[in-house]
Design an enzyme around this catalytic site. Structure first.
Site, PDB file in Angstrom:
ATOM      1  N   SER A 168       2.690   1.745  -3.257  1.00  9.15           N
ATOM      2  CA  SER A 168       1.810   2.154  -4.349  1.00  9.15           C
ATOM      3  C   SER A 168       1.400   3.615  -4.196  1.00  9.15           C
ATOM      4  O   SER A 168       1.307   4.348  -5.175  1.00  9.15           O
ATOM      5  CB  SER A 168       0.576   1.256  -4.436  1.00  9.15           C
ATOM      6  OG  SER A 168      -0.263   1.427  -3.314  1.00  9.15           O
ATOM      7  N   LYS A 169       1.180   4.069  -2.947  1.00 11.23           N
ATOM      8  CA  LYS A 169       0.841   5.480  -2.704  1.00 11.23           C
ATOM      9  C   LYS A 169       2.005   6.380  -3.122  1.00 11.23           C
ATOM     10  O   LYS A 169       1.818   7.423  -3.739  1.00 11.23           O
ATOM     11  CB  LYS A 169       0.507   5.687  -1.231  1.00 11.23           C
ATOM     12  CG  LYS A 169       0.049   7.076  -0.880  1.00 11.23           C
ATOM     13  CD  LYS A 169      -1.262   7.457  -1.504  1.00 11.23           C
ATOM     14  CE  LYS A 169      -2.400   7.114  -0.600  1.00 11.23           C
ATOM     15  NZ  LYS A 169      -3.679   7.646  -1.105  1.00 11.23           N
TER      16      LYS A 169
ATOM     17  N   TYR B 143       0.816  -1.211   0.000  1.00 11.38           N
ATOM     18  CA  TYR B 143       0.000   0.000   0.000  1.00 11.38           C
ATOM     19  C   TYR B 143       0.852   1.265   0.000  1.00 11.38           C
ATOM     20  O   TYR B 143       0.654   2.160  -0.820  1.00 11.38           O
ATOM     21  CB  TYR B 143      -0.969   0.012   1.185  1.00 11.38           C
ATOM     22  CG  TYR B 143      -1.829   1.239   1.200  1.00 11.38           C
ATOM     23  CD1 TYR B 143      -2.949   1.325   0.376  1.00 11.38           C
ATOM     24  CD2 TYR B 143      -1.514   2.336   1.985  1.00 11.38           C
ATOM     25  CE1 TYR B 143      -3.727   2.458   0.353  1.00 11.38           C
ATOM     26  CE2 TYR B 143      -2.287   3.481   1.966  1.00 11.38           C
ATOM     27  CZ  TYR B 143      -3.390   3.534   1.156  1.00 11.38           C
ATOM     28  OH  TYR B 143      -4.150   4.663   1.128  1.00 11.38           O
ATOM     29  N   GLY B 144       1.782   1.363   0.929  1.00  6.02           N
ATOM     30  CA  GLY B 144       2.615   2.570   1.016  1.00  6.02           C
ATOM     31  C   GLY B 144       3.441   2.793  -0.232  1.00  6.02           C
ATOM     32  O   GLY B 144       3.595   3.915  -0.713  1.00  6.02           O
TER      33      GLY B 144
END
Length: 87
Positions: A15-16, A12-13
């Site tokens: 991809s952010k 997630y991080g």
């Protein structure tokens, strides 16, 4: 082993980070278009199994703010709670 080396347990991080970097590149390549990224926060939606700390309405405020900026406004930035964050 990747956690022992300081890497996160999910993508997630990362991809952010990719979305924010792409925002910067697109804003530079298309200066006549306002291109910004934002985080709505941890919202009470299906995606969070309704465990979020914010309402969906609250989470929508920053995207709405960015969508209604006028020409010549800030571009290539990252926002949270309708405020620009350094990254």
């Amino acid at each position: 082993k990747h956690k022992e080396n300081g890497w996160p347990g999910s993508c997630y991080g990362t991809s952010k980070l990719g979305v924010i970097a792409l925002t910067k590149v697109l804003a530079r390549n298309y200066p006549d278009i306002l291109i910004n990224a934002c985080c709505p926060g941890y919202c009470q939606t299906d995606m969070s199994s309704h465990r979020g700390t914010r309402t969906a309405e609250n989470g929508a405020r920053t995207p709405f703010y960015l969508a209604t900026l006028t020409a010549g406004s800030v571009t290539g930035k990252f926002f949270y709670d309708e405020k620009e964050l350094a990254w």
